[in-house]
Design an enzyme around this catalytic site. Structure first.
Site, PDB file in Angstrom:
ATOM      1  N   CYS A 192       0.838  -1.193   0.000  1.00 53.13           N
ATOM      2  CA  CYS A 192       0.000   0.000   0.000  1.00 53.13           C
ATOM      3  C   CYS A 192       0.874   1.243   0.000  1.00 53.13           C
ATOM      4  O   CYS A 192       1.751   1.370  -0.855  1.00 53.13           O
ATOM      5  CB  CYS A 192      -1.025  -0.033   1.126  1.00 53.13           C
ATOM      6  SG  CYS A 192      -0.354  -0.350   2.765  1.00 53.13           S
ATOM      7  N   ARG A 193       0.623   2.183   0.923  1.00 53.06           N
ATOM      8  CA  ARG A 193       1.260   3.495   0.786  1.00 53.06           C
ATOM      9  C   ARG A 193       2.667   3.573   1.345  1.00 53.06           C
ATOM     10  O   ARG A 193       3.445   4.439   0.933  1.00 53.06           O
ATOM     11  CB  ARG A 193       0.395   4.550   1.474  1.00 53.06           C
ATOM     12  CG  ARG A 193      -0.905   4.784   0.737  1.00 53.06           C
ATOM     13  CD  ARG A 193      -1.845   5.618   1.566  1.00 53.06           C
ATOM     14  NE  ARG A 193      -3.064   5.943   0.824  1.00 53.06           N
ATOM     15  CZ  ARG A 193      -4.175   6.406   1.391  1.00 53.06           C
ATOM     16  NH1 ARG A 193      -4.215   6.585   2.699  1.00 53.06           N
ATOM     17  NH2 ARG A 193      -5.221   6.678   0.660  1.00 53.06           N
TER      18      ARG A 193
END
Lengths: 235, 235
Positions: free
Chosen positions: A178-179
DNA sequence: ATCATGATCAATAGATATTTTGATTAGTGT
DNA sequence: ACACTAATCAAAATATCTATTGATCATGAT
């Protein structure tokens, strides 16, 4: 200008950059912008800020030349001014990780499983991607995937994962990312997948770190700005 | 703890580090500490701060875990907590240099000669040091030299340079270095040397960058803490 | 013991930052 | 033209940061 005045002005200039970073909301905004360009409205929603407050914080970042903006219809789209801005935020984050015990404590409390589940790092993932022995999924919101993702990854936002399990292989390991290292989407995805009998791990950090390290990236050509409407077709 | 509370606390932790950097005096203190450990008194004098104010700023840095301290007799000696702290300050400085036009303007105004005099960079200097074709002088205060300097450099503090010109060679180029790219001691030294007919250039950055890059360093064993008295003989 | 010194602490005044509110501006669509 | 939306601006209340002052504490010198 005296020697002291020169030093004072010089260090004051450098301090304007640090001041721009010296607020938790602005760090969160930078972290979001590291995923790609976004409108003020979008950033405000993601960071749980009022529109006016998000706008004010973005202007602080802009005055420090850390972000740039561009008007697109009704929206104003902000982006990081330079890849070095991500490097700076990341260096700050690394010093925090290394020096502040509180951060480890927070992560251990909120993501209790993280200690037990070993993460995969970038170069191992890249080798296994090339070998085809792994299915990589990008569990960030689709907008972020479209603006850039690990080459070969599929987009399955964590919010959709539960109802899209049938799309995933049971014979290969799944890697979710993800981020960044403190983003919990990948942890949630791995947890869900394991409960359903999949073999799954998370990437140790996220997409911005992957891109910064020069690993292969793909972009699905779409523009970032939109409110509740469809994206405008092109720039 | 909810998702939002987790994020808020996490970004707040990282922001404590940025807050510690968000003041020009504290950046100057970090820059001084990058040369080596020093007493509060000494730091206050170098940075033109009152003792109480320097102490307060050092405590802000300490609470953010960027520096550590140790009592030595009447003095309290502060040091960087980790080489990564220098890396962070340097990354901040590099972003400032790249993004803030004002910094270039300031340097050009205060050190008008800098544009015309080309600096030498680390790896060229190292090659020429090995070849013996250059005399390197450390023009920082002697205390800083004693705590660590470029291997092979001589200490000639810029304050003493004018009366020690006889010690310097006229057949080889002289390279002066000091605290870092924005330290003016080396520029002043080069300017003085050229006026006296020497061939001289400055190192592009300073000792902390040289050490961080892993080039050879020497230390003259002496303790850093002292007021107006002689240094105590050993730890 | 007494004194001087380096450092910190506590209190305070002044300066900056942050958030909210409501008004305003610029661009879109009808 | 009109209404609508995204973003910014202006003002104000609150919170936080900074520098100074004078007091206090620990250490070393006499």
């Amino acid at each position: 200008m005296g020697h002291r005045a020169f030093k004072d002005r010089l260090y004051s200039e450098f301090a304007t950059i640090a001041k721009a970073l010296a607020n938790p909301h602005r760090l969160e905004l930078l972290d979001l912008l590291a995923q790609g360009a976004r409108s003020v409205e979008d950033l405000a929603r993601e960071a749980d800020l009022t529109l006016a407050n998000a706008s004010a914080h973005l202007q602080v970042l802009r005055r420090a030349r850390l972000v740039e903006r561009e008007k697109r219809g009704l929206n104003v789209v902000y982006r990081l001014a330079d890849p070095a801005v991500f490097t700076l935020w990341r260096t700050l984050r690394d010093v925090g990780t290394a020096r502040l015990a509180e951060i480890d404590r927070l992560v251990a409390t909120y993501i209790s499983e993280r200690q037990s589940l070993e993460a995969i790092d970038r170069d191992e993932l890249q080798r296994r991607l090339v070998a085809g022995s792994v299915q990589v999924i990008d569990v960030r919101p689709a907008l972020e995937y479209r603006q850039g993702h690990i080459a070969g990854a599929r987009s399955i936002p964590v919010t959709e994962l539960a109802r899209r399990l049938a799309e995933l292989p049971r014979d290969r390991e799944i890697v979710a990312y993800c981020r960044g290292p403190y983003c919990v989407y990948a942890d949630e995805a791995v947890s869900l997948l394991r409960r359903h009998g999949f073999r799954a791990r998370r990437l140790r950090d996220g997409f911005p770190e992957w891109r910064a390290a020069g690993y292969p990236v793909e972009v699905s050509g779409e523009t970032p700005a939109r409110g509740r409407h469809r994206p405008t077709p092109r720039t």
